[in-house]
Every structure is written in structure tokens, then in C-alpha cells.
Enzyme design. Structure first.
Site, PDB file in Angstrom:
ATOM      1  N   GLU A   1       0.872  -1.164   0.000  1.00  0.00           N
ATOM      2  CA  GLU A   1       0.000   0.000   0.000  1.00  0.00           C
ATOM      3  C   GLU A   1       0.917   1.224   0.000  1.00  0.00           C
ATOM      4  OE1 GLU A   1      -2.775   0.208   3.271  1.00  0.00           O
ATOM      5  OE2 GLU A   1      -3.568   2.115   2.516  1.00  0.00           O
TER       6      GLU A   1
ATOM      7  N   ARG B   1       5.035 -13.131   9.643  1.00  0.00           N
ATOM      8  CA  ARG B   1       5.769 -11.918   9.309  1.00  0.00           C
ATOM      9  C   ARG B   1       7.115 -11.896  10.028  1.00  0.00           C
ATOM     10  NH1 ARG B   1       3.897  -6.866   9.831  1.00  0.00           N
ATOM     11  NH2 ARG B   1       1.931  -7.511   8.948  1.00  0.00           N
TER      12      ARG B   1
ATOM     13  N   LYS C   1       4.262   0.425  10.780  1.00  0.00           N
ATOM     14  CA  LYS C   1       4.273   1.718  10.079  1.00  0.00           C
ATOM     15  C   LYS C   1       3.941   2.854  11.030  1.00  0.00           C
ATOM     16  CE  LYS C   1       3.091   0.414   5.367  1.00  0.00           C
ATOM     17  NZ  LYS C   1       1.942   0.121   4.492  1.00  0.00           N
TER      18      LYS C   1
HETATM   19  P1  ATP Z   1      -0.380  -1.697   6.812  1.00  0.00           P
HETATM   20  O1  ATP Z   1      -0.662  -1.761   8.255  1.00  0.00           O
HETATM   21  O2  ATP Z   1      -0.358  -0.309   6.266  1.00  0.00           O
HETATM   22  O3  ATP Z   1      -1.148  -2.677   5.969  1.00  0.00           O
HETATM   23  P2  ATP Z   1       1.887  -3.348   6.117  1.00  0.00           P
HETATM   24  O4  ATP Z   1       3.212  -3.366   6.789  1.00  0.00           O
HETATM   25  O5  ATP Z   1       1.070  -4.585   6.080  1.00  0.00           O
HETATM   26  O6  ATP Z   1       1.140  -2.138   6.768  1.00  0.00           O
HETATM   27  P3  ATP Z   1       1.628  -3.264   3.244  1.00  0.00           P
HETATM   28  O7  ATP Z   1       2.032  -2.202   2.295  1.00  0.00           O
HETATM   29  O8  ATP Z   1       0.200  -3.656   3.305  1.00  0.00           O
HETATM   30  O9  ATP Z   1       2.131  -2.803   4.665  1.00  0.00           O
HETATM   31  O10 ATP Z   1       2.529  -4.545   3.019  1.00  0.00           O
HETATM   32  C1  ATP Z   1       2.793  -5.118   1.768  1.00  0.00           C
HETATM   33  C2  ATP Z   1       3.096  -6.571   1.920  1.00  0.00           C
HETATM   34  O11 ATP Z   1       4.212  -6.768   2.785  1.00  0.00           O
HETATM   35  C3  ATP Z   1       1.933  -7.337   2.516  1.00  0.00           C
HETATM   36  O12 ATP Z   1       1.725  -8.499   1.748  1.00  0.00           O
HETATM   37  C4  ATP Z   1       2.377  -7.648   3.909  1.00  0.00           C
HETATM   38  O13 ATP Z   1       1.800  -8.843   4.360  1.00  0.00           O
HETATM   39  C5  ATP Z   1       3.889  -7.752   3.764  1.00  0.00           C
HETATM   40  N1  ATP Z   1       4.552  -7.417   5.040  1.00  0.00           N
HETATM   41  C6  ATP Z   1       4.372  -6.313   5.797  1.00  0.00           C
HETATM   42  N2  ATP Z   1       5.101  -6.377   6.924  1.00  0.00           N
HETATM   43  C7  ATP Z   1       5.770  -7.552   6.888  1.00  0.00           C
HETATM   44  C8  ATP Z   1       6.695  -8.218   7.779  1.00  0.00           C
HETATM   45  N3  ATP Z   1       7.067  -7.672   8.937  1.00  0.00           N
HETATM   46  N4  ATP Z   1       7.175  -9.428   7.400  1.00  0.00           N
HETATM   47  C9  ATP Z   1       6.817  -9.980   6.235  1.00  0.00           C
HETATM   48  N5  ATP Z   1       5.959  -9.422   5.363  1.00  0.00           N
HETATM   49  C10 ATP Z   1       5.427  -8.220   5.675  1.00  0.00           C
END
Ligand code: ATP
Ligand code: MG
Length: 590
Positions: A67, A298, A308
Site C-alpha cells: 500500500e 511476518r 508503520k
Molecule cells: P499496513 O498496516 O499499512 O497494511 P503493512 O506493513 O502490512 O502495513 P503493506 O504495504 O500492506 O504494509 O505490506 C505489503 C506486503 O508486505 C503485505 O503483503 C504484507 O503482508 C507484507 N509485510 C508487511 N510487513 C511484513 C513483515 N514484517 N514481514 C513480512 N511481510 C510483511
């Protein structure tokens, strides 16, 4: 290998493409021909397919769906390596798709930084760059289909009332009084929502699934809301925006994604993902086989925060110097710190993929950095805490070159000249007037080798009025120069680095350490109270002349100190600025 196993076996890197539970799913799907029926390679595809997505024949398709509301961090790197790595290893494709359904939080600046970060990590999406907003028209059409099939309705309850009707984990929800609106009324209201006839929040569109479901995600989820906000790509074309859960599965299907890999918090959303796609397939809007969602744990990394919200707090509260502060776990921060894409890909391989949440120790990342930097960084001499060393018997005005290898294991990288003269800079800690037992460096009467130069014997020091050492004195043995036949004549235990005072270049060096002083910031108190007050120290160092014109992002090992990178923003030829990426050994907490 599980995350936990990786911790205990950190020195046994797994070969690339190690198996894991996701690869097992892919293997089984390929063996059963589950996705063979898709329309790739010229055969007819799903009823609706994003233009271009069906063109290349590929065995599997994954996607990375950020996002654009923040900068990518090391956790995202795990997901990027996983998705692009699968596509690479199986001869498939990985799409980069911006999940841009929330116009109030998203910006072009973030889109640009994400594109940069993914390619910096070494992955190429080729022509497969997509935006969920590209599908707004199709998503809208599909929403009307749900209405026509009596599986969606316009609800006019307030957000608060909808929440109240939703029930709890132990109590079923209640039906909205608007749930049984006739199709024609729903269509009319939904079209007028789109035309902008209502205020923000006045109506929403909900799927009609099951208000008594044990899974709250299935209790008539909202799929459209009215929001008058300028979108970074579609401008003011829309005043209704689709919700994430509805958008994501459809975007996957339109792009012919086979394996939609996400983090564990979406496990409870999977029934909704499957429900939406199965209904669209029944309506004839999508063709089977449909994409499948697979969840993995994650990345949690000790001594940093990856949420974030907290990262924004660090930046906005001025606790760090911006998103690319070298202490930040963002990819722009890691890059400025001197971390390499290779090191990040290595840690992604090493920690593996599992279903169980766990914490990875920050030292594993540091080891990966050392491993790669050791390979690629040329060696240099830098004195970080300088004190003068005078070679009393070296003729004033004389200079000569010593020769130092650029890399001890890579003779092909050659040698460079290190000028030597009567006055040098050495590390303050390499001299002690009254040394403890086992100290082999300079003290009166002791001999050490000046690295790549001569053996010198310490004969004393000068002090200022307060007793601080201001210069150390020694005498050299002209027959002991490194690389000459006499070099081994005298055996010494100490070997110290130095730079010629006359030839040295002064450099700003930023010594970075872990941003937080505890492994799990915020677990005991507010995370800001866990900040490490000593995570950044700026010093003036004396470095060898070969470092004077270091190019931004050039990486070096400063012998005996660690790995350093010329700062991307502030370093200039002639006045270099270096950031410490990582020390030579793990000395945290010692
Ligand atoms: P938000 O709370 O804004 O959704 P987010 O960290 O999930 O934050 P995204 O931009 O939605 O951000 O993440 C993009 C992709 O990265 C998603 O598929 C998410 O599952 C993955 N992702 C985010 N944080 C992690 C992490 N700590 N480890 C592995 N994958 C992650
Ligand atoms: Mg997310």
C-alpha cells in the site's frame, strides 16, 4: 528451516531455494496441473483479465502488493524476496501491484520510493506493474453483479450502528433493517452513491453473507464507502472507494495470480477471499482455477520496530533524522547505513518461511551484512580517535610509500600506496603508559608493527598540563619494512594501523548503533522510552588519502573497526562522510 531453527544455526546458511511449506504447495499444484488450465500461452483465459497479464506463459504467478502509504522496511523485504524468489525459481512471474484503495493516506512519493526499493533489492517486475486503482471500473461492475444476484445491499446505518450490529466473538450479529432492500432500490442507491448524490458516510455497500458466522469477516462486510478524496492516480473520478478485502482477491484473479502470499493476520480473511471469488466464478465473471491465499509468519526483528505507525512516530517526533536515517529499518535507511541488497536477500533465505510467529535476532542481520561486505569491501586505514605518533629517528621531510593489499583474499584487487612520514596518527587506545597484562600495543619499551610499514619501539610520551597524552614517541628499525627481506627479523605481537599526519584526510564519521536498547521495544513501556540514547555518535577521523575521494555509497572495511559506507547524501569528493554499517564482530552489550 523454521525461524527458530535459523536462530540456532545462524552460521549454516541454507542454499538458495530451500524448501518450505509454500514451495510444497506450489510443487503439489504444479504436479496436479491445477493451474495448467489457465489461459496462458494463447489459450482463453478468465472472463476478465487485466490487459497484459495473460500474455506470458508462466507456471506460477505471485505478487507483492504494497500500500503506497509509507516506506518499505526489512519486513517487506522478506515478502519481496519470497514472492519474487518463488517466481524466479519456478519460471513464473511476480507482479508488483500497488494496493491503492485508500486515497487519504496514499501518495505518489511513496509509490516512487517503493519502486526504487524493489529494484534496489534486485528484483524486476518487467511489464507487470499494476495498481488496484486500474480495476476500479471492473470492481464497480462486479459490485453491481453482486447486487443483481441479491448478494449485496446498500446499508444506510451509520458506521457506529454497523459496528453495534456486528456482534462480538461470542455473540452473533444482527441484521440491518436495510438488508432486504429490493435489487432495483439497491442498484439505484449504489449508482447515486457513485454519482456523488450523498454525503460521505451516508451509505455503504455490503455483501450479504452471514451475520451469524463465527468469522466476523463474513458478517456482511462493507465493500464500498463514500469518500470524497482526491486519489493520486484517478483524481476526482470516484467518490466511492472499494475496501481492501473486496479489492485484493479480485485484483489477484484479474491478474491471473496463482499463489497470493500474505502474512498471518489475513488468515481469518481467507474465507471471505474465497467467497468473493467463488461467487464471481458462479456469475461467470471469473474462470476457474481461482487464486489461492497462503499465509506465512511476518518478520519480527529485535532492536527495531517494523510497524508503520511507530515508524511514522519516530520520524514525525524527530527521534531520527527522517525515513532514510541509517538507524531506521526502512530499506532507504538500511541502504544509507551501508547494508547491501545481497545481505538482505541472504537474511531472507536464512530465516526461511514458516507459519509460526517468532523473533529474529538483529545479530543475524548484522552477520549477513558482514558476510557480504567482507566479500566486496576494499580495506582501508582510518584512525577514529587520533593521537600523534612521532618517529624520532625518521628524517624530517622524508616520505615513502608503503603498500597495502586492497583485499586480503583477493590479490586481483591489487595494492595501494600508503604514504609514510615522520608524524603519524594512531588510535589513542593503541598507547598506554601503564598497560595491564596482556596488552601488546604501544607502551614504553615495547615494539609493535605499523601495519604494512616498519617495526617501531615506543620510547615515551608527551602530556599536557592536565596529564592527557598529546603525542607518543617511538623509533623505527629501517630494516623491518613489510614486504622486504628484513620484515621478519623482529617478531612482535602488536600490529597497529596508522595514517601519515601530513597526508591524512579528515573525514566525518558517524558511528551508528542499534536504535533501541532492548530486544522488543515497547513490550514493557512506551517504545520511545526504549530508544538507545547512544545510537548515533559523530566524530572527526583521520583517514588515509585513498579515502579522500570516496564516491557516495562506496563501501569499505576500515581495518580493525568495521564496515563503512560513504554517505549517500552528505559525502563529497574531498570531504568524505562515512557511516558505520556494522562493526567487525558482534560487541553488542559487551
Ligand atoms: P499496513 O498496516 O499499512 O497494511 P503493512 O506493513 O502490512 O502495513 P503493506 O504495504 O500492506 O504494509 O505490506 C505489503 C506486503 O508486505 C503485505 O503483503 C504484507 O503482508 C507484507 N509485510 C508487511 N510487513 C511484513 C513483515 N514484517 N514481514 C513480512 N511481510 C510483511
Ligand atoms: Mg498491509
Amino acid at each position: 528451516m523454521s525461524d527458530a531453527a535459523a536462530k540456532s544455526k545462524k552460521h549454516a546458511p541454507q542454499p538458495p531455494s530451500a524448501s518450505n511449506f509454500i514451495r510444497s504447495v506450489v510443487d503439489a499444484d504444479l504436479a496436479s496441473g491445477k493451474y495448467a488450465a489457465r489461459g496462458w500461452g494463447g489459450k482463453p483465459g478468465p472472463a476478465k483479465t487485466h490487459e497484459g497479464a495473460a500474455k506470458d506463459p508462466a507456471k506460477i504467478r505471485t505478487r507483492f502488493p504494497p500500500e503506497p502509504n509509507g516506506y518499505l522496511h526489512i519486513g517487506h523485504a522478506k515478502s519481496i524476496c519470497l514472492n519474487f524468489g518463488l517466481a524466479r525459481d519456478y519460471g513464473g512471474l511476480c507482479h508488483l501491484r500497488f494496493d491503492d484503495t485508500n486515497p487519504t493516506k496514499e501518495e505518489q512519493e511513496y509509490v516512487d520510493s517503493i519502486l526504487d526499493a524493489v529494484s534496489w533489492l534486485g528484483f524486476d517486475w518487467g511489464p507487470h506493474l499494476y495498481y488496484a486503482s486500474d480495476y476500479f471500473d471492473t470492481l464497480y461492475e462486479f459490485a453491481e453483479l453482486f447486487i443483481q444476484h441479491r448478494l449485496a445491499y446498500v446499508d444506510s446505518l451509520t458506521a457506529e450502528e454497523i459496528r453495534e450490529h456486528r456482534g462480538t466473538l461470542t455473540q452473533p450479529g444482527r441484521h440491518s433493517p436495510y438488508r432486504e432492500r429490493p435489487v432495483a432500490e439497491n442498484l439505484d442507491l449504489f449508482r447515486r452513491m457513485r454519482k456523488g448524490e450523498f454525503k460521505d458516510g451516508e451509505h455503504v455497500l455490503r455483501l450479504k453473507i452471514d451475520m451469524a458466522s463465527g468469522n466476523i469477516n463474513l458478517r456482511d462486510p462493507v465493500i464500498y464507502r463514500i469518500r470524497r478524496a482526491e486519489h493520486h492516480r484517478t483524481g476526482d473520478k470516484w467518490c466511492i472507494y472499494p475496501m481492501y478485502d473486496y479489492t485484493h482477491c479480485i485484483s489477484d484473479a484479474l491478474e491471473n495470480i496463482t499463489h497470493s502470499i500474505c502474512t498471518l493476520e489475513f488468515e481469518d480473511h481467507r474465507p471471505l477471499y474465497d467467497w468473493v471469488l467463488a461467487r464471481l466464478a458462479e456469475f461467470g465473471a471469473l474462470k476457474k482455477p481461482l487464486p489461492q491465499q497462503i499465509e506465512f509468519a511476518r518478520l519480527n526483528l529485535t532492536y527495531v520496530v517494523l510497524s508503520k505507525r511507530r515508524l511514522i512516530e519516530l520520524v514525525e517526533g524527530g527521534h531520527v533524522d527522517g525515513w532514510d536515517d541509517p538507524r531506521m529499518p526502512t530499506l532507504v535507511g538500511a541502504r544509507r547505513r551501508g547494508c547491501t541488497p545481497e545481505a538482505l536477500r541472504l537474511i531472507a533465505e536464512r530465516i526461511g518461511v514458516s507459519k509460526a510467529d517468532s523473533w529474529i535476532d538483529y545479530s543475524i542481520l548484522e552477520d549477513c551484512m558482514r558476510e557480504h561486505l567482507n566479500e566486496v569491501a576494499e580495506r582501508r586505514l582510518a584512525v577514529l580517535d587520533p593521537v600523534k605518533l612521532v618517529i624520532d629517528n625518521y628524517p624530517a621531510g622524508k616520505e615513502e610509500d608503503c603498500h597495502a593489499p586492497n583485499h586480503p583474499q583477493k590479490p586481483e584487487l591489487g595494492k595501494r600506496a600508503l604514504p609514510l612520514s615522520r608524524e603519524l596518527w594512531i588510535e589513542r587506545e593503541d598507547f598506554m603508559e601503564n598497560p595491564p597484562k596482556g596488552y601488546f600495543r604501544l607502551f614504553p619499551g615495547n615494539e609493535v608493527r605499523l601495519r604494512y610499514g616498519y617495526v617501531v619501539k615506543c620510547i615515551g610520551c608527551e602530556k599536557d598540563a592536565r596529564g592527557n597524552v598529546i603525542a607518543v614517541h617511538c623509533e623505527y628499525d629501517p630494516e623491518t619494512k613489510s614486504g622486504t627481506p628484513g620484515a621478519d627479523k623482529v617478531k612482535v605481537k602488536g600490529n597497529i594501523h596508522w595514517v601519515s599526519a601530513k597526508h591524512a584526510c579528515s573525514a566525518e564519521v558517524r558511528l551508528y548503533d542499534r536504535l533501541f536498547k532492548v530486544p522488543q521495544p515497547g513490550s514493557e513501556r512506551d517504545f520511545l522510552e526504549d530508544l538507545n540514547p547512544d545510537s548515533k555518535k559523530i566524530i572527526a577521523a583521520c583517514v588515509e588519502p585513498a579515502l579522500k575521494n570516496a564516491k557516495p555509497e562506496e563501501r569499505f572495511q576500515f581495518e580493525r573497526h568495521g564496515y563503512f559506507v560513504a554517505d549517500l547524501r552528505d559525502s563529497r569528493p574531498g570531504s568524505p562522510v562515512f557511516n558505520r554499517a556494522v562493526t567487525l564482530r558482534d560487541s553488542w552489550g559487551k
